[in-house]
Design a protein around this motif. Sequence first.
Motif, short mmCIF file in Angstrom:
data_model
loop_
_atom_site.label_atom_id
_atom_site.label_comp_id
_atom_site.label_asym_id
_atom_site.label_seq_id
_atom_site.Cartn_x
_atom_site.Cartn_y
_atom_site.Cartn_z
N ILE A 1 0.82 -1.21 0.00
CA ILE A 1 0.00 0.00 0.00
C ILE A 1 0.86 1.26 0.00
O ILE A 1 1.97 1.25 0.50
N PRO A 2 0.33 2.35 -0.58
CA PRO A 2 1.01 3.64 -0.42
C PRO A 2 0.96 4.01 1.06
O PRO A 2 -0.04 3.79 1.73
N ALA A 3 2.06 4.51 1.59
CA ALA A 3 2.09 4.86 3.01
C ALA A 3 3.02 6.03 3.24
O ALA A 3 4.14 6.05 2.77
N THR A 4 2.55 7.00 3.98
CA THR A 4 3.39 8.12 4.35
C THR A 4 4.20 7.71 5.57
O THR A 4 3.83 7.98 6.70
N VAL A 5 5.31 7.03 5.33
CA VAL A 5 6.14 6.51 6.41
C VAL A 5 6.72 7.63 7.25
O VAL A 5 7.04 7.46 8.40
N THR A 6 6.83 8.81 6.69
CA THR A 6 7.59 9.87 7.35
C THR A 6 6.74 10.96 7.96
O THR A 6 7.21 12.08 8.13
N ARG A 7 5.52 10.66 8.28
CA ARG A 7 4.66 11.63 8.96
C ARG A 7 4.56 12.95 8.21
O ARG A 7 4.59 14.03 8.78
N GLY A 8 4.49 12.85 6.87
CA GLY A 8 4.24 14.03 6.06
C GLY A 8 5.48 14.74 5.55
O GLY A 8 5.36 15.72 4.83
N THR A 9 6.68 14.31 5.93
CA THR A 9 7.89 14.94 5.40
C THR A 9 8.31 14.22 4.13
O THR A 9 7.65 13.30 3.67
N ALA A 10 9.42 14.59 3.54
CA ALA A 10 9.88 13.98 2.30
C ALA A 10 10.02 12.47 2.46
O ALA A 10 10.52 11.99 3.47
N LEU A 11 9.58 11.72 1.47
CA LEU A 11 9.53 10.27 1.58
C LEU A 11 10.78 9.59 1.06
O LEU A 11 11.33 9.98 0.04
N TYR A 12 11.22 8.54 1.74
CA TYR A 12 12.22 7.65 1.18
C TYR A 12 11.49 6.57 0.39
O TYR A 12 11.82 6.24 -0.71
N SER A 13 10.48 5.98 0.98
CA SER A 13 9.67 4.96 0.33
C SER A 13 8.22 5.37 0.43
O SER A 13 7.76 5.76 1.49
N GLU A 14 7.51 5.29 -0.66
CA GLU A 14 6.10 5.64 -0.63
C GLU A 14 5.22 4.42 -0.39
O GLU A 14 4.01 4.48 -0.58
N TYR A 15 5.84 3.29 0.04
CA TYR A 15 5.08 2.06 0.23
C TYR A 15 5.44 1.38 1.54
O TYR A 15 6.49 1.62 2.12
N SER A 16 4.54 0.51 1.97
CA SER A 16 4.80 -0.41 3.07
C SER A 16 3.91 -1.62 2.81
O SER A 16 3.09 -1.63 1.89
#
Length: 195
Positions: free
Chosen positions: A136-151
């Motif tokens: 799934i798409p996931a904002t791993v970084t709490r809204g900051t720039a993403l390293y990975s857009e998935y989890s």
Amino acid sequence: SSGLTVGQWSHVAVTLDRNGNGVIYIDGGANVTAAMNPNDYSGVDIVYTANNLIGNGNGFVNGKISNAAIFDSVLSAANVLAIYNNGTPDDLTSLSPLSWWKLDDSATFSTNWSIPDAGSASNTGTSSGMTQGNLIPATVTRGTALYSEYSFDFDGATDYVNCGNSFSFTDELTVSAWINVDSWGTYDNFVSQIN
């Protein structure tokens, strides 16, 4: 689950040395420092022959996991803080992970997910109980720039990833992952070993 908030991404790292000394880090800070077992581990090799699992152990994880990694060393507090990177998952290559499953769109699906290992061990993970909908798409970084857009989203009942049993540690170990749980069970393990 102490120090973790349901519905929020957190970085968790656990270090263990051959004497049983361990530290649990949450979001870059030491949360618990203690002997992992009251028995005397002095000089005992850490050797595992069981299967390494993501999302399962004594209980299944109900939530999302990203960037799970295993190191054959005890990472320093500074290394763990660098992985946390102020809440933005970072590239782990410079820390030489033994295994690193990004749990992102580098995975491929046929009847199960095949999840590549970006570490040196090349332990490709194979999913069980999971469908294409688990990536799934996931904002791993709490809204900051993403390293990975998935989890990967684990259902808390049957979903896990089997990463094989080819690990052998003789002195030290660190396990690291980004997790976002929907609810806590009694024995949720984000990365574990089980026969």
